[in-house]
Design a protein around this motif. Structure first.
Motif, PDB file in Angstrom:
ATOM      1  N   GLU A   1       0.845  -1.188   0.000  1.00 44.85           N
ATOM      2  CA  GLU A   1       0.000   0.000   0.000  1.00 44.85           C
ATOM      3  C   GLU A   1       0.882   1.240   0.000  1.00 44.85           C
ATOM      4  N   LEU A   2       0.656   2.124  -0.946  1.00 46.86           N
ATOM      5  CA  LEU A   2       1.404   3.376  -1.029  1.00 46.86           C
ATOM      6  C   LEU A   2       0.555   4.481  -0.410  1.00 46.86           C
ATOM      7  N   VAL A   3       1.092   5.123   0.618  1.00 51.88           N
ATOM      8  CA  VAL A   3       0.399   6.213   1.296  1.00 51.88           C
ATOM      9  C   VAL A   3       1.154   7.508   1.029  1.00 51.88           C
ATOM     10  N   ASP A   4       0.480   8.477   0.427  1.00 55.18           N
ATOM     11  CA  ASP A   4       1.089   9.782   0.168  1.00 55.18           C
ATOM     12  C   ASP A   4       0.810  10.692   1.362  1.00 55.18           C
ATOM     13  N   PHE A   5       1.865  11.082   2.046  1.00 54.24           N
ATOM     14  CA  PHE A   5       1.725  11.908   3.256  1.00 54.24           C
ATOM     15  C   PHE A   5       2.794  12.989   3.181  1.00 54.24           C
ATOM     16  N   GLN A   6       2.459  14.095   2.561  1.00 56.38           N
ATOM     17  CA  GLN A   6       3.461  15.126   2.275  1.00 56.38           C
ATOM     18  C   GLN A   6       3.806  15.951   3.513  1.00 56.38           C
TER      19      GLN A   6
ATOM     20  N   PHE B   1      -1.053  15.618  14.269  1.00 53.22           N
ATOM     21  CA  PHE B   1      -2.118  14.721  14.701  1.00 53.22           C
ATOM     22  C   PHE B   1      -2.470  13.710  13.613  1.00 53.22           C
ATOM     23  N   GLN B   2      -2.357  14.123  12.348  1.00 52.61           N
ATOM     24  CA  GLN B   2      -2.573  13.188  11.246  1.00 52.61           C
ATOM     25  C   GLN B   2      -1.489  12.118  11.224  1.00 52.61           C
ATOM     26  N   ALA B   3      -0.251  12.517  11.531  1.00 58.10           N
ATOM     27  CA  ALA B   3       0.850  11.555  11.593  1.00 58.10           C
ATOM     28  C   ALA B   3       0.589  10.524  12.685  1.00 58.10           C
ATOM     29  N   ASN B   4       0.092  10.981  13.815  1.00 58.57           N
ATOM     30  CA  ASN B   4      -0.236  10.062  14.909  1.00 58.57           C
ATOM     31  C   ASN B   4      -1.278   9.043  14.459  1.00 58.57           C
ATOM     32  N   GLN B   5      -2.306   9.514  13.781  1.00 55.29           N
ATOM     33  CA  GLN B   5      -3.334   8.610  13.280  1.00 55.29           C
ATOM     34  C   GLN B   5      -2.766   7.644  12.254  1.00 55.29           C
ATOM     35  N   LEU B   6      -1.891   8.150  11.398  1.00 58.65           N
ATOM     36  CA  LEU B   6      -1.268   7.320  10.374  1.00 58.65           C
ATOM     37  C   LEU B   6      -0.474   6.182  10.993  1.00 58.65           C
ATOM     38  N   PHE B   7       0.371   6.507  11.963  1.00 62.92           N
ATOM     39  CA  PHE B   7       1.229   5.499  12.570  1.00 62.92           C
ATOM     40  C   PHE B   7       0.433   4.422  13.308  1.00 62.92           C
ATOM     41  N   HIS B   8      -0.770   4.754  13.718  1.00 58.21           N
ATOM     42  CA  HIS B   8      -1.587   3.785  14.448  1.00 58.21           C
ATOM     43  C   HIS B   8      -2.627   3.095  13.568  1.00 58.21           C
ATOM     44  N   SER B   9      -2.546   3.309  12.249  1.00 62.54           N
ATOM     45  CA  SER B   9      -3.556   2.707  11.379  1.00 62.54           C
ATOM     46  C   SER B   9      -2.988   1.912  10.202  1.00 62.54           C
TER      47      SER B   9
ATOM     48  N   GLY C   1      13.579  12.210   8.485  1.00 63.97           N
ATOM     49  CA  GLY C   1      14.017  12.440   9.858  1.00 63.97           C
ATOM     50  C   GLY C   1      12.911  13.010  10.724  1.00 63.97           C
ATOM     51  N   LEU C   2      12.198  13.999  10.193  1.00 63.36           N
ATOM     52  CA  LEU C   2      11.069  14.578  10.918  1.00 63.36           C
ATOM     53  C   LEU C   2      10.053  13.508  11.284  1.00 63.36           C
ATOM     54  N   MET C   3       9.669  12.703  10.297  1.00 60.51           N
ATOM     55  CA  MET C   3       8.643  11.689  10.546  1.00 60.51           C
ATOM     56  C   MET C   3       9.156  10.568  11.433  1.00 60.51           C
ATOM     57  N   SER C   4      10.444  10.315  11.395  1.00 56.61           N
ATOM     58  CA  SER C   4      11.011   9.287  12.271  1.00 56.61           C
ATOM     59  C   SER C   4      10.994   9.741  13.724  1.00 56.61           C
ATOM     60  N   VAL C   5      11.267  11.033  13.948  1.00 53.69           N
ATOM     61  CA  VAL C   5      11.144  11.567  15.308  1.00 53.69           C
ATOM     62  C   VAL C   5       9.699  11.442  15.776  1.00 53.69           C
ATOM     63  N   LEU C   6       8.770  11.828  14.912  1.00 48.49           N
ATOM     64  CA  LEU C   6       7.353  11.739  15.276  1.00 48.49           C
ATOM     65  C   LEU C   6       6.939  10.286  15.528  1.00 48.49           C
ATOM     66  N   TYR C   7       7.445   9.379  14.707  1.00 49.20           N
ATOM     67  CA  TYR C   7       7.137   7.955  14.911  1.00 49.20           C
ATOM     68  C   TYR C   7       7.613   7.502  16.291  1.00 49.20           C
ATOM     69  N   LYS C   8       8.842   7.872  16.633  1.00 50.15           N
ATOM     70  CA  LYS C   8       9.388   7.468  17.934  1.00 50.15           C
ATOM     71  C   LYS C   8       8.559   8.047  19.084  1.00 50.15           C
ATOM     72  N   LEU C   9       8.142   9.310  18.942  1.00 53.03           N
ATOM     73  CA  LEU C   9       7.380   9.955  20.002  1.00 53.03           C
ATOM     74  C   LEU C   9       5.948   9.440  20.094  1.00 53.03           C
ATOM     75  N   LEU C  10       5.317   9.280  18.929  1.00 49.81           N
ATOM     76  CA  LEU C  10       3.885   8.998  18.898  1.00 49.81           C
ATOM     77  C   LEU C  10       3.550   7.513  18.929  1.00 49.81           C
ATOM     78  N   ARG C  11       4.335   6.711  18.226  1.00 48.87           N
ATOM     79  CA  ARG C  11       4.062   5.268  18.162  1.00 48.87           C
ATOM     80  C   ARG C  11       4.766   4.516  19.288  1.00 48.87           C
ATOM     81  N   GLU C  12       6.041   4.852  19.516  1.00 51.00           N
ATOM     82  CA  GLU C  12       6.825   4.133  20.520  1.00 51.00           C
ATOM     83  C   GLU C  12       6.830   4.810  21.879  1.00 51.00           C
TER      84      GLU C  12
END
Length: 239
Positions: free
Chosen positions: A107-112, A125-133, A150-161
């Protein structure tokens, strides 16, 4: 030199636009898409260097993958979702990526997101929803794999982990080719402000974003600091 480079890029974009949309069902269209990926998007530089890193048992980050590399991700890593941080595009690199993802059941998700601006509250908040769905294992990428990834990886670490901010911020580092001494340093500024606030008043990242985050104030302070004046971004040819 920088003005000349920008003018050349603009002329190239105008020439490509005049050719009309790319049709992958034709030999000429597929050849044009391939040329755009390899030469226009500097894909030749990514043939052997993918800036590929596994940042958790379920998540990877990289630069723009080629169709061949997408096949490898599916076969060797079981990737089920690819998050394209560059956004949807009519260019060859995107059309070939979309085609390859479909061919391999990914699945290709476009998240600019952007490398030289503070993310909006809504985007976080959209990134948080994305990582959990999304379906995992997953891979997220931008062009170079350094700044937006890098930005999204920081958010992933904070929001998902729910990792500590000090651990999450390691995803924006020279290890991944991110250089904070330039316009992309505005991304670091966001997390620096949160880290300083959290040190004084412990609070979850999402609660801080909801109650205290002022992206425009952070950006303004960063620009006034002079940190954005360096031309590193131009030298590296970043988007």
């Amino acid at each position: 030199m920088f003005r000349k480079s920008k003018a050349m890029k603009q002329r190239r974009r105008e020439r490509e636009a005049a050719k009309g949309p790319i049709d992958l069902t034709t030999e000429s269209g597929r050849r044009r898409a391939r040329n755009e990926l390899v030469w226009g998007d500097h894909g030749f530089l990514r043939t052997r260097f993918q800036n590929l890193h596994q940042i958790s048992p379920e998540m990877w980050r990289s630069n723009q993958p080629s169709p061949k590399q997408i096949a490898e991700h599916a076969r060797e890593r079981g990737i089920r979702t690819i998050i394209n941080l560059r956004g949807e595009s009519p260019k060859g690199y995107y059309l070939l990526e979309k085609e390859a993802c479909y061919a391999h059941g990914i699945e290709l998700v476009d998240f600019q997101v952007f490398s030289r601006d503070t993310p909006t509250k809504e985007k976080i908040f959209q990134a948080n929803q994305l990582f959990h769905s999304i379906a995992y294992p997953a891979l997220m990428h931008c062009k170079s794999g350094a700044d937006r990834a890098g930005l999204m990886s920081v958010l992933y670490k904070l929001l998902r982990e729910e990792a500590p901010i000090e651990v999450a911020q390691e995803q924006l580092s020279l290890k991944y080719l991110h250089v904070r001494q330039g316009k992309t340093g505005v991304l670091d500024a966001v997390f620096d402000v949160y880290a300083a606030f959290n040190a004084q008043t412990p609070i979850s990242f999402l609660d801080w974003v909801d109650q205290y985050y002022d992206r425009l104030a952070i950006k303004d302070a960063f620009l006034k600091s002079g940190a954005a004046k360096m031309r590193i971004d131009d030298l590296l040819g970043r988007e």
